[in-house]
Design a protein around this motif. Structure first.
Motif: not given
Lengths: 223, 223
Positions: A5-7, A39-40, A45-48, A57-60
């Motif tokens: 659900i969170s994903e 938290s984002v 990381k999980k979605l990636k 990282k750091y780029k959007g």
DNA sequence: TAATATTTTTAGATTTGTCTAAAATATATT
DNA sequence: AATATATTTTAGACAAATCTAAAAATATTA
């Protein structure tokens, strides 16, 4: 592919933001999700790792093809349930969002498709937002922002882009809803406010800000 | 009082077991929930802390008044959604359980009550199980186990107590569903099996074990 | 009733999703 | 370009729900 659900909520949040801005950044997603930037990052990381995200990282970041597909499934479910709640259970259109937030996570694909059929395969939800079909295709509609419509032209309200409770409450007060017919009687240069005539109602004045959030189309189209 | 999905599932599990046995023990609940005894003990502590449970360590447990009330809310939701799935979305009655397991956790009370009204306030779900009303009252019905019904008496199927996929598949094969009319033509002393005549079908034989799981009532009652 | 078996609970670990506080990186300003 | 500011990530902690393995309590049986 299964999502928690969170994903699903994050995927949907990214989807909504990238509609506006293309690339999404961490802080704006944190605001959208009512959570913290850390938290984002964790969830990114999980979605990636699940290959749903274009993310450096750091780029959007933004959803890739697979992520977009997943988002459209959730959006479809949300909007179909909203339609159900308003059309069948007679909820007000401004009170269904929270319930649909829960219902959108029911997983059965068979359920969604049967629900769509039961509802008559609607193309737009009660807020006028398009409902993706089972392949993720979104119907297009020729609509304009109310403030750009010429005087005395009769148009039909087809969507509202700001769906805050405050906005919906205000529209309700003016008897403006999806499908409402109205026309502009006068535009005030001073502040951009509009005098409008809502069918079967007295004329009234709305601010430019409100008018910019109301989408309309020529009479007799859509749905 | 708010419950997590996991809490609601345990509450429901306890409810079902205590219907049969009065007091429930840890292992049987673990089996019912497809989990381990240790997990059950963990949850029992939480439910006891929330004052939903009569529970002494090592002694067995059951829902108290508050727990029963919570259970009936979940059961009501589950059965209403099952009714919806079968009656409105035209699912087979033997394929709705898993989906209703998810839908039963949608929290809005307003939603449940509107759903009930939309469905015509049904008193029994598609498996013949009674649907508690909004106060938690369960309708009663005068029903008998099929194996106890006299020969040649026409009766209507009102419930099935074993709702395993296997059982439901078998009933489907025999064209037996809720509301089906049938009568017993012959009882075999040897093994207790029955020859029955299902309305508009050829006569067939069912085992005593099956017959003990089918509940019937006199024709023309209920619903 | 003493030994054995079963049931239940505890202790401690794991996973998921969240958090705060601090460090790392990027952006803006003088 | 150096410094200040803002953004993003990491490090480490916590709560919920689960697990395994071991200990404790209860029940059975010889």
């Amino acid at each position: 592919m299964h999502f928690t659900i969170s994903e699903e909520n994050y995927i949907k949040g990214i989807f909504h933001l990238q509609q506006e801005t293309g690339l999404v950044n961490t802080n704006s997603l944190a605001a959208e999700m009512h959570t913290r930037a850390a938290s984002v990052t964790d969830m990114l990381k999980k979605l990636k790792a699940k290959k749903l995200l274009q993310y450096e990282k750091y780029k959007g970041f933004k959803l890739n093809e697979a992520g977009l597909k997943a988002a459209l499934v959730v959006v479809r479910k949300h909007r179909l349930w909203e339609f159900f709640l308003v059309d069948k259970l007679k909820f007000d259109w401004d009170s269904v969002h929270a319930i649909a937030e829960e219902l959108e996570h029911i997983s059965s694909e068979e359920l969604v498709n049967r629900l769509a059929q039961f509802l008559g395969d609607p193309a737009f939800d009660p807020h006028g937002d398009p409902i993706p079909d089972k392949h993720g295709s979104i119907p297009v509609i020729y609509q304009k922002i109310l403030s750009t419509v010429p005087l005395k032209k009769s148009v039909t309200v087809s969507a509202v882009s700001n769906q805050s409770t405050q906005m919906l409450e205000m529209l309700k007060h003016y008897h403006i809803a999806l499908g409402t017919q109205l026309m502009i009687l006068k535009k005030f240069e001073f502040d951009g406010s509009l005098e409008i005539k809502v069918l079967k109602q007295n004329a009234c004045i709305i601010s430019e800000q409100v008018a910019k959030n109301i989408f309309v189309h020529d009479m007799g189209k859509t749905k």
